[in-house]
Structure formats: C-alpha cells, structure tokens
Design an enzyme around this catalytic site. Structure first.
Site, short mmCIF file in Angstrom:
data_model
loop_
_atom_site.label_atom_id
_atom_site.label_comp_id
_atom_site.label_asym_id
_atom_site.label_seq_id
_atom_site.Cartn_x
_atom_site.Cartn_y
_atom_site.Cartn_z
N ALA A 193 0.82 -1.19 0.11
CA ALA A 193 -0.07 -0.41 -0.19
C ALA A 193 0.90 1.21 0.11
O ALA A 193 2.07 0.74 0.43
CB ALA A 193 -0.87 -0.36 1.34
N LYS A 194 0.35 2.18 -0.49
CA LYS A 194 1.38 4.30 -0.19
C LYS A 194 -0.11 4.73 0.03
O LYS A 194 -0.74 4.67 -0.42
CB LYS A 194 2.11 4.00 -0.86
N GLY A 195 0.05 5.84 0.82
CA GLY A 195 -0.21 7.04 1.00
C GLY A 195 0.54 8.05 0.44
O GLY A 195 1.80 8.29 0.73
#
Ligand code: GLU
Length: 411
Positions: free
Chosen positions: A96-98
C-alpha cells in the site's frame, strides 16, 4: 514505470494472463479532502490518497509521504512497489502507499499535526492493524506516526499500537526502525562488494539525499571503511575527494533549518550541483531521494559502476537499458531499501505480542533476511542471466501470483 516493469517480468515468467490482469490494478484507491485550519486563521484543503495495491499475501503495508508532487498515479506505483518489496524479502504483507499533496517545509508543526490527524480520520475506514498498516516515507517520521496512532486510539477508546509502524520508541515503536532503511542499504552495498570481491576500504560512494535513508546509509557505510565523497539534499550537494566528514554533517543537520545541509561549510569540502553528484567518478552511487532521478537523459553520463537504490523508483526503465549496456549493476529498490519495511514488520510483531526485542536481535534478524534475500536474487540473476531487478521481480511476482492462484478469484 511500475506497469512496464510488471509487463516485462510477466513475459519472462510466462505469467498466466488472468493473474496478470488482476496484478495490473490496485485493489482499492481512496482519495480524500483534508481541510486544515492554518495558523493565520484561513482554511486550506489538501488532497490525500491511500492506495491498497494488494492484500493477497497479507495485510497491506506501506508508508505515507507529504510532498507537493504527490499524485494518485505516483501513490499507485509506490503501492505496487511495496507489494513486490514485501514479497521479495518474504514478509507476510501486501502493498500500500499513502500521500498528501502539500509542502511540509512551508507549514508549522501544528499545521502538519492537524493535517495528519484529519488525514488519518479520512482514511480510517480502510486502514487497520490487520488490514493496512501505514509507516513513514518522504517527509514523515516518528512524530507523524505517533499522531496517527493517537488519533486512531482516541476513536477506539484504547491504545492501538499495531495500526502504524515507525512510531516513537515510547509509543510502541521498535528499536532500530529509524535507521533500518539506511542499515539495509549498507547491508546490500556490502553484500554486493563481497560478491565482487571488492574491499569496502577501496570503495568510493556518492549519496543523493541526506534524509532518513541517505544520511544513515552514508554514516554506516563510512563506518565500514567506505569513502563517501559526495552527498546532497534538496538544498545542494557537497564534495570532498578525500572523503566527507559524515558525522560532522549529521551533527549539522540536527539543528539546521528543516534539517537541510544548506550553509554547511568545512575545509576541503566544496559545493557542487546535484547533476555533478550524479555524474561523479565513484564506485557506488546511492540515489536515496525521490523517483525518476536517473533517466534516459542522464544515464549515459553516470560513471558509477554500481547503483544501490535507496529511494523508490529512482531509475526509469529507459535509463536502466542504457546502464545495462554499459555494464552498470543496479541493486533495485525493492531489495536495497527493504530494510525499513522489514523492521516495520518486527515492530508490528512486537506490538501485537506486547513483547519488545533488544537492538541486537532486531539488527541480527534484519541482516539475516536482507542477506538471504540478496543472495536469492543474486543467484537467480546469475542463473537466468538477467539483471538484479528482473531477478527480484521474478521472485516477487511469482510469489504474489502463486498466492493469488491458491486463493482463487473471489467469489
Ligand atoms: N516507506 C518505506 C518504504 O518505502 C517503509 C514502508 C513501511 O515500513 O511500511 O519501504
């Protein structure tokens, strides 16, 4: 770039087209508006994202970055890379990444804190200790993670430690986490030198980026006897053919404005441009800043024989071809900078068990995983006569594909 890399490896490993189409797309993308009351009384609305690329091998995992260039596409690519990274080093996570599009250098600590808390609440419906666990990335750190942990804890009415990694030690963080990515860069660089029969003491290095990854990597490698002759950050680059005094530079950025090297002075050390740093005559170049630094426009001018990717995605596929033709060996990001997420995994395990390890155990376990992974990728690249990135992707994508095949396509 991320999709191109996946297509190339899919061809190489004869990936089932049904699995390939699934792996081309993130599982979930969330875009949020983050209104923040600024110190001067006006309200600014920032845009934030959280992308969960894959949960096939375990909960999604990946950092959060604060940067003016954050876009949904960038976060998607970074989330894909986290998926391959966790697979190549075999830790039980997806990717994931934000990110929030903002310029933290122009914001006060209080503004960043309010933005972090609001962003946390906005992504709270999809994150969780068994679903998606954020961590630090560009321009975020232990403080940011502490605020995220506190925000979620306030809503749940209890202290929730496993929601995020990279926290301050006092708040359930792990010893060695802050240094872990830089330590991993050091371990992979030394492992490469070992394979080539090169003595670290005869090795010169240039490091682009003096943040959490570059500064720690430079420090640990200089302690191993390597000569760090050039380093840079967004404010400029510094060069000393006899070797820079990394400890002195670390001391400088502790108290300098925005922790930058701007204004650093030392006898024998001259200022050069970021371009000059990339083209410097060294054995190893460590890009440890942002993506897209080594491109088809500058790859032919790079003199370093080895590139160890501390940053995510610093080399474009077009540049990689040029480097390959020149015989440059690239240790890919998914392997070279995996130290951070590996110790994040240790932090999460410690939080869940409420049982904390000492630094020796953490560093020894990190080294073991990194060396095993490096050796696996190295052997496959020799056996298949492919570069290290291709070998790493072959291992990673095969692992994710096998997991997906065994789970099947729901329903
Ligand atoms: N942001 C780091 C990375 O790109 C660490 C991610 C994590 O620890 O989850 O690998």
């Amino acid at each position: 770039m991320a999709l191109k890399q996946l297509d190339t490896v899919a061809q190489k490993i004869n990936l089932d087209p049904n699995i390939h189409t699934v792996l081309k797309k993130p599982e979930r993308e969330l875009t949020v508006s983050v209104p923040v009351l600024m110190d001067d009384g006006h309200t600014e609305v920032f845009t934030g994202h959280r992308v969960q690329y894959s949960s096939v091998r375990g909960p999604c995992k990946g950092g959060i970055r604060y940067h003016p260039d954050v876009t949904l596409d960038e976060v998607k690519a970074l989330a894909a890379w986290m998926t391959w990274k966790c697979a190549v080093v075999n830790i039980p996570y997806g990717g994931a990444k934000g990110g929030v599009r903002c310029d933290p250098f122009k914001m006060s600590t209080e503004e960043i804190r309010r933005m972090t808390r609001r962003y946390t609440v906005m992504i709270m419906p999809i994150i969780g200790g068994r679903r998606d666990i954020p961590a630090p990335d560009v321009n975020t750190g232990a403080d940011t993670m502490g605020w995220i942990m506190d925000t979620v804890s306030m809503f749940e009415g209890r202290t929730v430690l496993d929601i995020v990694t990279g926290k301050p030690i006092e708040l359930g963080g792990s010893l060695g986490r802050r240094e872990a990515t830089g330590r991993g860069v050091m371990i992979s660089s030394l492992q490469l030198l070992k394979k080539l029969g090169k003595d670290p003491k005869d090795t010169t290095i240039a490091v682009q980026g003096f943040g959490n990854v570059g500064s720690v990597g430079a420090d640990l490698l200089s302690k191993e006897g390597c000569k760090i002759i050039a380093v840079s950050d967004v404010s400029g680059a510094f060069y000393n053919p006899k070797g820079l005094d990394i400890l002195d530079m670390l001391k400088y950025v502790k108290t300098s404005k925005n922790h930058l090297l701007e204004g650093y002075k030392k006898d024998g050390t001259e200022q050069i441009s970021n371009e000059e740093l990339l083209f410097s005559d060294v054995d190893v170049l460590i890009p440890a800043a942002l993506e897209n630094q080594i491109t088809d426009k500058n790859a032919d001018k790079i003199k370093a024989k080895f590139i160890v990717e501390g940053a995510n995605g610093p080399t474009t596929p077009e540049a990689e071809k040029i480097l390959e033709d020149k015989g440059t060996i690239v240790i890919p990001d998914v392997l070279a900078n995996s130290g951070g997420v590996i110790v994040s995994y240790f932090e999460w395990v410690q939080d869940i068990q409420a049982f904390f390890w000492d630094l020796d155990q953490i560093n020894a376990s990190l080294e073991k995983i990194m060396i095993n992974s490096f050796d696996g990728v190295w052997s496959l690249s020799q056996k298949e006569k492919v570069d290290m990135r291709m070998a790493a992707y072959m291992i990673a994508v095969t692992k994710v594909a096998n997991a997906l095949r065994q789970r099947g396509i729901f329903p």
